[in-house]
Design a protein around this motif. Structure first.
Motif, PDB file in Angstrom:
ATOM      1  N   ASP A  26       0.828  -1.215   0.000  1.00  0.00           N
ATOM      2  CA  ASP A  26       0.000   0.000   0.000  1.00  0.00           C
ATOM      3  C   ASP A  26       0.856   1.257   0.000  1.00  0.00           C
ATOM      4  OD1 ASP A  26      -2.247  -1.587   0.011  1.00  0.00           O
ATOM      5  OD2 ASP A  26      -2.458  -1.528   2.198  1.00  0.00           O
ATOM      6  N   PHE A  27       1.931   1.240   0.776  1.00  0.00           N
ATOM      7  CA  PHE A  27       2.837   2.383   0.822  1.00  0.00           C
ATOM      8  C   PHE A  27       3.427   2.659  -0.558  1.00  0.00           C
ATOM      9  CE2 PHE A  27       7.251   3.903   1.314  1.00  0.00           C
ATOM     10  CZ  PHE A  27       6.987   5.145   1.870  1.00  0.00           C
ATOM     11  N   LEU A  28       3.868   1.595  -1.226  1.00  0.00           N
ATOM     12  CA  LEU A  28       4.458   1.761  -2.559  1.00  0.00           C
ATOM     13  C   LEU A  28       3.421   2.227  -3.570  1.00  0.00           C
ATOM     14  CD1 LEU A  28       6.767  -1.380  -2.678  1.00  0.00           C
ATOM     15  CD2 LEU A  28       7.405   0.981  -2.223  1.00  0.00           C
ATOM     16  N   GLU A  29       2.219   1.698  -3.456  1.00  0.00           N
ATOM     17  CA  GLU A  29       1.161   2.106  -4.389  1.00  0.00           C
ATOM     18  C   GLU A  29       0.826   3.581  -4.216  1.00  0.00           C
ATOM     19  OE1 GLU A  29      -3.275   0.626  -5.714  1.00  0.00           O
ATOM     20  OE2 GLU A  29      -2.052  -0.637  -4.406  1.00  0.00           O
ATOM     21  N   ASN A  30       0.808   4.083  -2.971  1.00  0.00           N
ATOM     22  CA  ASN A  30       0.538   5.509  -2.725  1.00  0.00           C
ATOM     23  C   ASN A  30       1.611   6.390  -3.351  1.00  0.00           C
ATOM     24  OD1 ASN A  30      -1.837   5.095  -1.359  1.00  0.00           O
ATOM     25  ND2 ASN A  30      -0.852   4.972   0.647  1.00  0.00           N
ATOM     26  N   ILE A  31       2.866   5.944  -3.271  1.00  0.00           N
ATOM     27  CA  ILE A  31       3.946   6.706  -3.911  1.00  0.00           C
ATOM     28  C   ILE A  31       3.705   6.775  -5.413  1.00  0.00           C
ATOM     29  CG2 ILE A  31       6.404   6.645  -4.520  1.00  0.00           C
ATOM     30  CD1 ILE A  31       6.958   5.566  -1.724  1.00  0.00           C
ATOM     31  N   MET A  32       3.333   5.639  -5.996  1.00  0.00           N
ATOM     32  CA  MET A  32       3.164   5.586  -7.445  1.00  0.00           C
ATOM     33  C   MET A  32       1.911   6.307  -7.928  1.00  0.00           C
ATOM     34  SD  MET A  32       5.870   4.445  -8.455  1.00  0.00           S
ATOM     35  CE  MET A  32       5.379   4.663 -10.131  1.00  0.00           C
ATOM     36  N   LEU A  33       0.944   6.539  -7.054  1.00  0.00           N
ATOM     37  CA  LEU A  33      -0.251   7.279  -7.453  1.00  0.00           C
ATOM     38  C   LEU A  33       0.000   8.783  -7.486  1.00  0.00           C
ATOM     39  CD1 LEU A  33      -3.017   5.245  -5.593  1.00  0.00           C
ATOM     40  CD2 LEU A  33      -2.454   5.227  -8.032  1.00  0.00           C
ATOM     41  N   THR A  34       1.159   9.211  -7.022  1.00  0.00           N
ATOM     42  CA  THR A  34       1.538  10.615  -7.087  1.00  0.00           C
ATOM     43  C   THR A  34       2.171  10.861  -8.455  1.00  0.00           C
ATOM     44  OG1 THR A  34       2.007  10.550  -4.723  1.00  0.00           O
ATOM     45  CG2 THR A  34       2.860  12.440  -5.942  1.00  0.00           C
ATOM     46  N   PRO A  35       1.466  11.586  -9.344  1.00  0.00           N
ATOM     47  CA  PRO A  35       1.956  11.758 -10.723  1.00  0.00           C
ATOM     48  C   PRO A  35       3.373  12.326 -10.827  1.00  0.00           C
ATOM     49  CG  PRO A  35      -0.278  12.591 -10.522  1.00  0.00           C
ATOM     50  CD  PRO A  35       0.190  12.252  -9.137  1.00  0.00           C
ATOM     51  N   VAL A  98      15.578  -2.898 -10.091  1.00  0.00           N
ATOM     52  CA  VAL A  98      14.593  -3.687  -9.348  1.00  0.00           C
ATOM     53  C   VAL A  98      13.712  -2.784  -8.490  1.00  0.00           C
ATOM     54  CG1 VAL A  98      14.316  -5.409  -7.510  1.00  0.00           C
ATOM     55  CG2 VAL A  98      15.921  -5.822  -9.347  1.00  0.00           C
ATOM     56  N   SER A  99      14.326  -1.851  -7.779  1.00  0.00           N
ATOM     57  CA  SER A  99      13.559  -0.959  -6.906  1.00  0.00           C
ATOM     58  C   SER A  99      12.545  -0.145  -7.699  1.00  0.00           C
ATOM     59  CB  SER A  99      14.495  -0.007  -6.156  1.00  0.00           C
ATOM     60  OG  SER A  99      15.446  -0.722  -5.436  1.00  0.00           O
ATOM     61  N   SER A 100      13.008   0.469  -8.777  1.00  0.00           N
ATOM     62  CA  SER A 100      12.100   1.290  -9.584  1.00  0.00           C
ATOM     63  C   SER A 100      11.073   0.419 -10.293  1.00  0.00           C
ATOM     64  CB  SER A 100      12.884   2.138 -10.587  1.00  0.00           C
ATOM     65  OG  SER A 100      13.688   1.317 -11.421  1.00  0.00           O
ATOM     66  N   GLY A 101      11.461  -0.783 -10.708  1.00  0.00           N
ATOM     67  CA  GLY A 101      10.513  -1.694 -11.353  1.00  0.00           C
ATOM     68  C   GLY A 101       9.407  -2.129 -10.416  1.00  0.00           C
ATOM     69  N   ILE A 102       9.757  -2.408  -9.174  1.00  0.00           N
ATOM     70  CA  ILE A 102       8.744  -2.782  -8.180  1.00  0.00           C
ATOM     71  C   ILE A 102       7.795  -1.619  -7.939  1.00  0.00           C
ATOM     72  CG2 ILE A 102       8.419  -3.320  -5.730  1.00  0.00           C
ATOM     73  CD1 ILE A 102      10.949  -5.100  -5.976  1.00  0.00           C
ATOM     74  N   LEU A 103       8.346  -0.412  -7.822  1.00  0.00           N
ATOM     75  CA  LEU A 103       7.487   0.768  -7.639  1.00  0.00           C
ATOM     76  C   LEU A 103       6.548   0.949  -8.826  1.00  0.00           C
ATOM     77  CD1 LEU A 103      10.012   3.340  -6.137  1.00  0.00           C
ATOM     78  CD2 LEU A 103       8.046   2.324  -4.986  1.00  0.00           C
ATOM     79  N   LEU A 104       7.074   0.828 -10.033  1.00  0.00           N
ATOM     80  CA  LEU A 104       6.226   0.972 -11.221  1.00  0.00           C
ATOM     81  C   LEU A 104       5.161  -0.125 -11.271  1.00  0.00           C
ATOM     82  CD1 LEU A 104       8.946   1.853 -13.873  1.00  0.00           C
ATOM     83  CD2 LEU A 104       7.160   3.376 -13.016  1.00  0.00           C
ATOM     84  N   GLY A 105       5.547  -1.340 -10.884  1.00  0.00           N
ATOM     85  CA  GLY A 105       4.594  -2.448 -10.869  1.00  0.00           C
ATOM     86  C   GLY A 105       3.441  -2.182  -9.928  1.00  0.00           C
ATOM     87  N   TYR A 106       3.747  -1.669  -8.751  1.00  0.00           N
ATOM     88  CA  TYR A 106       2.679  -1.365  -7.800  1.00  0.00           C
ATOM     89  C   TYR A 106       1.834  -0.194  -8.265  1.00  0.00           C
ATOM     90  CZ  TYR A 106       3.814  -4.882  -4.434  1.00  0.00           C
ATOM     91  OH  TYR A 106       3.990  -6.094  -3.827  1.00  0.00           O
ATOM     92  N   ASN A 108       0.960   0.200 -11.228  1.00  0.00           N
ATOM     93  CA  ASN A 108       0.122  -0.318 -12.314  1.00  0.00           C
ATOM     94  C   ASN A 108      -0.714  -1.521 -11.876  1.00  0.00           C
ATOM     95  OD1 ASN A 108       0.808   1.326 -14.728  1.00  0.00           O
ATOM     96  ND2 ASN A 108       2.873   0.656 -14.222  1.00  0.00           N
ATOM     97  N   GLY A 109      -1.052  -1.559 -10.599  1.00  0.00           N
ATOM     98  CA  GLY A 109      -1.934  -2.618 -10.111  1.00  0.00           C
ATOM     99  C   GLY A 109      -1.228  -3.766  -9.423  1.00  0.00           C
ATOM    100  N   GLY A 110       0.068  -3.725  -9.337  1.00  0.00           N
ATOM    101  CA  GLY A 110       0.821  -4.774  -8.661  1.00  0.00           C
ATOM    102  C   GLY A 110       1.605  -5.631  -9.636  1.00  0.00           C
ATOM    103  N   ILE A 111       2.673  -6.226  -9.127  1.00  0.00           N
ATOM    104  CA  ILE A 111       3.552  -7.032  -9.966  1.00  0.00           C
ATOM    105  C   ILE A 111       2.804  -8.222 -10.567  1.00  0.00           C
ATOM    106  CG2 ILE A 111       5.579  -8.562  -9.901  1.00  0.00           C
ATOM    107  CD1 ILE A 111       6.790  -6.647  -7.862  1.00  0.00           C
TER     108      ILE A 111
END
Length: 198
Positions: A26-35, A98-106, A108-111
């Motif tokens: 959830d924390f990672l998804e919130n970061i990624m929802l910030t345009p 890997v770090s940025s890929g995981i963030l991008l994955g979250y 976009n709905g999760g890995i």
């Protein structure tokens, strides 16, 4: 700085990032929802993936060319440089990719939300396992062997040359999955998530 320390610190940090992504989605998804963050993370991901992949491919060509030369000095220089680059350049690129890929994955709905993303993640993990289990130990054997070679020996012994060729094959085995990941990342084919395959 000791190459082994750099390598293990990089691998440990990457493991912690993967572990954090699993525990705190959830924390990672919130970061990624910030345009404002998304494009920066996307740029970082594409840049680090590209640099890591190109370094791996160029390293393989460089090793192959040095082996075909059968020149001891060229081979020794090549393998010392490739080992140094893997520890000091590739390791940080892997961590950032890997770090940025995981963030991008979250973001976009999760890995595990899409087939191309979940398969890419597993192929990247597989490539990393090849690297950790086979490539790194072979690099240390080669480094130790290069240090033992006497300067008076004109040619590299056949058994050591076989180790160098085996390492080249191991490197190819680790890079081929990354090529598939690159294709999946660019074309994003629509197929079910790996979790739905079973």
């Amino acid at each position: 700085m000791n190459t082994r320390i750099v390598l293990f610190v990089a691998l440990g940090f990457m493991g912690l990032m993967i572990f954090a992504a699993i525990l705190f989605p959830d924390f990672l998804e919130n970061i990624m929802l910030t345009p404002a963050y998304y494009n920066h993370i996307l740029f970082l991901h594409v840049l680090t993936v590209m640099l890591f992949f190109v370094n791996a491919v160029v390293g393989i060509f460089w090793e192959a060319r040095s082996l075909s030369s059968k020149n001891k000095e060229v081979i020794v220089h090549t393998y010392k440089t490739v080992t140094w680059l893997d520890a000091h350049f590739s390791s940080p690129m892997i961590i950032l990719a890997v770090s940025s890929g995981i963030l991008l994955g979250y973001g976009n709905g999760g890995i595990w939300s899409s087939g191309w993303l979940s398969l890419s993640f597993l192929l990247f993990i597989f490539s990393g396992l090849v690297w950790i289990v086979s490539d790194i130990p072979s690099q240390y054997k080669i480094r130790d062997g290069l240090e033992r070679l006497s300067s008076s020996i004109a040619d590299i012994p056949p058994d050591f040359m076989n180790l160098l060729k085996r390492r080249l094959f191991i490197s190819l085995s680790g890079v081929l999955p990354l090529f598939i990941v690159f294709v999946l990342m660019i074309y994003k084919p629509d197929f079910p998530s790996v979790m739905d395959w079973f």
